[in-house]
Design a protein around this motif. Sequence first.
Motif, PDB file in Angstrom:
ATOM      1  N   HIS A 159      49.335  38.008  34.359  1.00 42.96           N
ATOM      2  CA  HIS A 159      49.854  37.765  35.710  1.00 42.96           C
ATOM      3  C   HIS A 159      49.130  38.641  36.732  1.00 42.96           C
ATOM      4  O   HIS A 159      48.707  38.189  37.811  1.00 42.96           O
ATOM      5  CB  HIS A 159      51.353  38.035  35.754  1.00 42.96           C
ATOM      6  CG  HIS A 159      51.933  37.996  37.130  1.00 42.96           C
ATOM      7  ND1 HIS A 159      52.044  39.118  37.949  1.00 42.96           N
ATOM      8  CD2 HIS A 159      52.428  36.950  37.891  1.00 42.96           C
ATOM      9  CE1 HIS A 159      52.550  38.793  39.108  1.00 42.96           C
ATOM     10  NE2 HIS A 159      52.807  37.460  39.108  1.00 42.96           N
ATOM     11  N   ASP A 160      48.961  39.914  36.394  1.00 43.58           N
ATOM     12  CA  ASP A 160      48.330  40.837  37.340  1.00 43.58           C
ATOM     13  C   ASP A 160      46.878  40.451  37.596  1.00 43.58           C
ATOM     14  O   ASP A 160      46.375  40.558  38.720  1.00 43.58           O
ATOM     15  CB  ASP A 160      48.406  42.269  36.788  1.00 43.58           C
ATOM     16  CG  ASP A 160      49.841  42.780  36.771  1.00 43.58           C
ATOM     17  OD1 ASP A 160      50.719  42.133  37.387  1.00 43.58           O
ATOM     18  OD2 ASP A 160      50.085  43.828  36.102  1.00 43.58           O
ATOM     19  N   LEU A 208      45.562  37.367  37.521  1.00 42.46           N
ATOM     20  CA  LEU A 208      45.532  36.186  38.395  1.00 42.46           C
ATOM     21  C   LEU A 208      45.913  36.549  39.834  1.00 42.46           C
ATOM     22  O   LEU A 208      45.342  36.032  40.805  1.00 42.46           O
ATOM     23  CB  LEU A 208      46.483  35.123  37.839  1.00 42.46           C
ATOM     24  CG  LEU A 208      46.033  34.476  36.521  1.00 42.46           C
ATOM     25  CD1 LEU A 208      47.149  33.603  35.933  1.00 42.46           C
ATOM     26  CD2 LEU A 208      44.776  33.630  36.775  1.00 42.46           C
ATOM     27  N   GLU A 209      46.872  37.440  39.943  1.00 45.06           N
ATOM     28  CA  GLU A 209      47.283  37.858  41.279  1.00 45.06           C
ATOM     29  C   GLU A 209      46.148  38.552  42.013  1.00 45.06           C
ATOM     30  O   GLU A 209      45.922  38.345  43.236  1.00 45.06           O
ATOM     31  CB  GLU A 209      48.486  38.789  41.174  1.00 45.06           C
ATOM     32  CG  GLU A 209      48.952  39.407  42.490  1.00 45.06           C
ATOM     33  CD  GLU A 209      49.428  38.357  43.506  1.00 45.06           C
ATOM     34  OE1 GLU A 209      49.777  37.229  43.072  1.00 45.06           O
ATOM     35  OE2 GLU A 209      49.468  38.636  44.725  1.00 45.06           O
ATOM     36  N   HIS A 210      45.370  39.306  41.252  1.00 41.65           N
ATOM     37  CA  HIS A 210      44.214  39.990  41.843  1.00 41.65           C
ATOM     38  C   HIS A 210      43.178  38.962  42.329  1.00 41.65           C
ATOM     39  O   HIS A 210      42.622  39.087  43.441  1.00 41.65           O
ATOM     40  CB  HIS A 210      43.593  40.926  40.810  1.00 41.65           C
ATOM     41  CG  HIS A 210      42.410  41.685  41.316  1.00 41.65           C
ATOM     42  ND1 HIS A 210      42.525  42.671  42.291  1.00 41.65           N
ATOM     43  CD2 HIS A 210      41.088  41.602  41.013  1.00 41.65           C
ATOM     44  CE1 HIS A 210      41.333  43.153  42.564  1.00 41.65           C
ATOM     45  NE2 HIS A 210      40.424  42.520  41.795  1.00 41.65           N
ATOM     46  N   ARG A 234      43.833  35.926  43.205  1.00 44.57           N
ATOM     47  CA  ARG A 234      44.391  35.205  44.377  1.00 44.57           C
ATOM     48  C   ARG A 234      44.195  36.013  45.660  1.00 44.57           C
ATOM     49  O   ARG A 234      43.821  35.483  46.730  1.00 44.57           O
ATOM     50  CB  ARG A 234      45.882  34.944  44.145  1.00 44.57           C
ATOM     51  CG  ARG A 234      46.538  34.076  45.236  1.00 44.57           C
ATOM     52  CD  ARG A 234      48.017  34.137  45.117  1.00 44.57           C
ATOM     53  NE  ARG A 234      48.506  35.469  45.408  1.00 44.57           N
ATOM     54  CZ  ARG A 234      48.616  35.966  46.640  1.00 44.57           C
ATOM     55  NH1 ARG A 234      48.267  35.239  47.701  1.00 44.57           N
ATOM     56  NH2 ARG A 234      49.071  37.182  46.820  1.00 44.57           N
ATOM     57  N   GLN A 235      44.446  37.311  45.580  1.00 50.05           N
ATOM     58  CA  GLN A 235      44.310  38.152  46.764  1.00 50.05           C
ATOM     59  C   GLN A 235      42.857  38.174  47.257  1.00 50.05           C
ATOM     60  O   GLN A 235      42.589  38.138  48.465  1.00 50.05           O
ATOM     61  CB  GLN A 235      44.792  39.572  46.454  1.00 50.05           C
ATOM     62  CG  GLN A 235      46.300  39.648  46.233  1.00 50.05           C
ATOM     63  CD  GLN A 235      46.750  41.035  45.833  1.00 50.05           C
ATOM     64  OE1 GLN A 235      45.925  41.952  45.716  1.00 50.05           O
ATOM     65  NE2 GLN A 235      48.044  41.200  45.643  1.00 50.05           N
ATOM     66  N   VAL A 253      44.362  28.978  42.202  1.00 46.08           N
ATOM     67  CA  VAL A 253      44.714  30.298  41.676  1.00 46.08           C
ATOM     68  C   VAL A 253      46.158  30.610  42.004  1.00 46.08           C
ATOM     69  O   VAL A 253      46.891  31.221  41.198  1.00 46.08           O
ATOM     70  CB  VAL A 253      43.763  31.361  42.259  1.00 46.08           C
ATOM     71  CG1 VAL A 253      44.245  32.755  41.890  1.00 46.08           C
ATOM     72  CG2 VAL A 253      42.353  31.136  41.735  1.00 46.08           C
ATOM     73  N   GLN A 254      46.584  30.165  43.209  1.00 47.73           N
ATOM     74  CA  GLN A 254      47.970  30.423  43.588  1.00 47.73           C
ATOM     75  C   GLN A 254      48.926  29.751  42.610  1.00 47.73           C
ATOM     76  O   GLN A 254      49.938  30.312  42.196  1.00 47.73           O
ATOM     77  CB  GLN A 254      48.198  29.891  45.013  1.00 47.73           C
ATOM     78  CG  GLN A 254      49.616  30.101  45.514  1.00 47.73           C
ATOM     79  CD  GLN A 254      49.970  31.572  45.657  1.00 47.73           C
ATOM     80  OE1 GLN A 254      49.093  32.365  46.072  1.00 47.73           O
ATOM     81  NE2 GLN A 254      51.188  31.948  45.298  1.00 47.73           N
ATOM     82  N   VAL A 291      49.027  31.730  39.360  1.00 50.67           N
ATOM     83  CA  VAL A 291      49.823  32.952  39.504  1.00 50.67           C
ATOM     84  C   VAL A 291      51.298  32.629  39.371  1.00 50.67           C
ATOM     85  O   VAL A 291      52.069  33.364  38.732  1.00 50.67           O
ATOM     86  CB  VAL A 291      49.517  33.613  40.859  1.00 50.67           C
ATOM     87  CG1 VAL A 291      50.537  34.720  41.151  1.00 50.67           C
ATOM     88  CG2 VAL A 291      48.116  34.194  40.850  1.00 50.67           C
ATOM     89  N   GLU A 292      51.701  31.536  39.952  1.00 52.94           N
ATOM     90  CA  GLU A 292      53.110  31.172  39.871  1.00 52.94           C
ATOM     91  C   GLU A 292      53.521  30.867  38.434  1.00 52.94           C
ATOM     92  O   GLU A 292      54.603  31.234  37.971  1.00 52.94           O
ATOM     93  CB  GLU A 292      53.360  29.954  40.778  1.00 52.94           C
ATOM     94  CG  GLU A 292      53.218  30.292  42.270  1.00 52.94           C
ATOM     95  CD  GLU A 292      53.335  29.063  43.145  1.00 52.94           C
ATOM     96  OE1 GLU A 292      53.477  27.963  42.553  1.00 52.94           O
ATOM     97  OE2 GLU A 292      53.284  29.194  44.367  1.00 52.94           O
ATOM     98  N   ALA A 314      53.787  34.118  36.513  1.00 55.73           N
ATOM     99  CA  ALA A 314      55.001  34.839  36.899  1.00 55.73           C
ATOM    100  C   ALA A 314      56.206  34.300  36.136  1.00 55.73           C
ATOM    101  O   ALA A 314      57.105  35.042  35.732  1.00 55.73           O
ATOM    102  CB  ALA A 314      55.207  34.726  38.405  1.00 55.73           C
TER     103      ALA A 314
END
Length: 682
Positions: A342-343, A345-347, A349-350, A440-441, A444-445, A448
């Motif tokens: 998760h972390d 993918l979040e990276h 996305r940002q 990517v968003q 991430v979902e 999560a």
Amino acid sequence: MTTESSGPGPVEVWLEEIAKATGRELDDVKAVLAEHGVRPQTALPRPHSLSVTEVEFEGVRPAPAGDHDGGDDQEGEPFHFHWKMGPGVWCLASSGKNEAGKSSVLEIILWCLRGRSALQRDVQSWLHRVRTEFVLDDETLVVEMTVSNSKPSGTVASKDTGAVLLTFDNAATFEELMDAFMLDRLGLEPLRTQQKRPEGVDGPPLTGELSWPAYASALHINRSGLGHLLGNEARNALPTRLLELFLGAPWAATMVSASVAHKIVTAQLSAAKARAQAEADERKSKIDELDRSLQRAQERLDALPDLGQSAADLNGAYQDLAAATEAAGAAQRELAEARSQHDELEHQRQNLAALVHAAHEAALAKAFFHTLKPTVCPRCDAQVTQTQWAREDEGHCSLCTSELHPSPTQYDGTSADEDGLDDVDDVDDDQELRQTLAQVQQAVETAATVLADKQARATAVTAALGQTRNALQEALARPATGDRRAAELEVARLKGALDERRGRFDDLGDPAGLAPLQRDQDILKAAEKAAHTRRTQALKEVIRAVQTDIVTMGRQLGLEMLEDVELGTSATLKVWKGGQHQSYGSLTEGEQLRLKIVTTTALLRHGIRTGVGRHPGLLIIDSPGAEEVDRGDLELMLEGLVQLTETAPRLQVVVATARGQEVASVIPEDQLRLAPAGERLW
């Protein structure tokens, strides 16, 4: 033609008798006897002869105490003695004077023969040189030594060959060498002996050997040995051994060896049994203690209440805790993996969002600056002409004439196509970034959602682990459960220890060392008994004749009341005289002296007559007339000895007496060394 079959010999009969008595195989009997050095001795070595032919010595005798003048220069009186002898009776005599040197001459002869001196210390210190010749069988041997401060050094040589046989430089070496030499030449064997240890001292009997000096006591009769019928001491059954020597008793050495070995093995067996019993008692004590401990532990276990929580239930609680611990560990590992995905993918996305935002800002700025219409040149302030403005309508910059590109979007986000100012390529790049960001968003979902599931599972498993841990702690915390568990473990431990100890000790019920010792004891005991029977039977067959001689000769030597004697196979003598029965030890010294002389003489006569006696034929008698023997009896005694030597030409008797005048009529003049009245022999 007939063939006579020879029966088994005496040794085979003896061995078979032992095997039968003990129930052992013949090979076992032979092996045990050989191991303990017990050899059958049925045929004795041939008799040997020994006689003294010459004695010579010299030295210096200090002056008598009354003759000292008080000065330091006391040289004393030199002396020299020389005497030649041969077979028959020879006599050293003085005329009523004691301390005439008679006994010293005898002791010097014995010193040279035995290797051991019994001389008085002062006399030995006077000596400077000693020389003695003696004939052993047919060989003349010479013992010659110098004496310095009483210490001898010299040689034993063969006069016939001139060979030096022994060399010694001190008293101990002389005795040791003569011991071995004489035993070998006379065919004698050291006799094994045994003695009990002092009271209170454990261990097998003390063992030793009778060697030549002990045998040599049979050559010498003097006052100090009157208490013993034969020899001069009773230790180690010496009189019995000498009786067997005189009579040439077969099986005697075998009996002695078997007896000594039997006593040693008996002591070893007794000690081994005592050790085995002590070990058995110790084992039994340990088993009894374990058994009592087990009974006490079982009683404690039986007294505890059964709460349903047995040891098996507690083990189940331990197993549940182990399973819950493993499940919690797996859940934590899965949660960590989901969080990591998760972390990441979040990276991503940002980063994409930042790129989209930057592209949007750049498009807005470009669109803003494209709407501007410069009126002067920003460098030189020159006016922009209409002509220059007209080039922009043609798609070129009014200042630098470079080609102008339309903006993808307006600063307000509308498409460039809408007002005709946007660049087509910039619009394509912006759309691609926005699509990637959207993908990517979405990922991430999804991550999560997975992370939330894993988090929920980990929480649930951790809660279950806590419950099982609490359940175990509660089980262990209950007092009855812990006590019962401990009691069950103690009972199991004691049962195991008891079974192990009983199983191990069963193999020790018959210690391995006892059986061989018991076998050896049985065989040696039977060997001793069989040899003793043969030896005693052989002795009894000849003792009757010896007893008759003792009575006859005793009466001739003045024992007029002597009626009968009984000579035992252990060299004891029972005497009947005057209608009374007495032992040899209860007689007067005069009676003992006469009976000792006649017994020795009778035994010598028998040995010479039968040819089996092993006494070498030399007899030294010191002072036979000193103990209540009157002149007639002394003469009769010497006449008897003379007659004995006449029947045995190789027999030699050397007598020392202070009654020289009384024996002069019996001893031939050339065989009598008589000191002048009141003077010394040397």
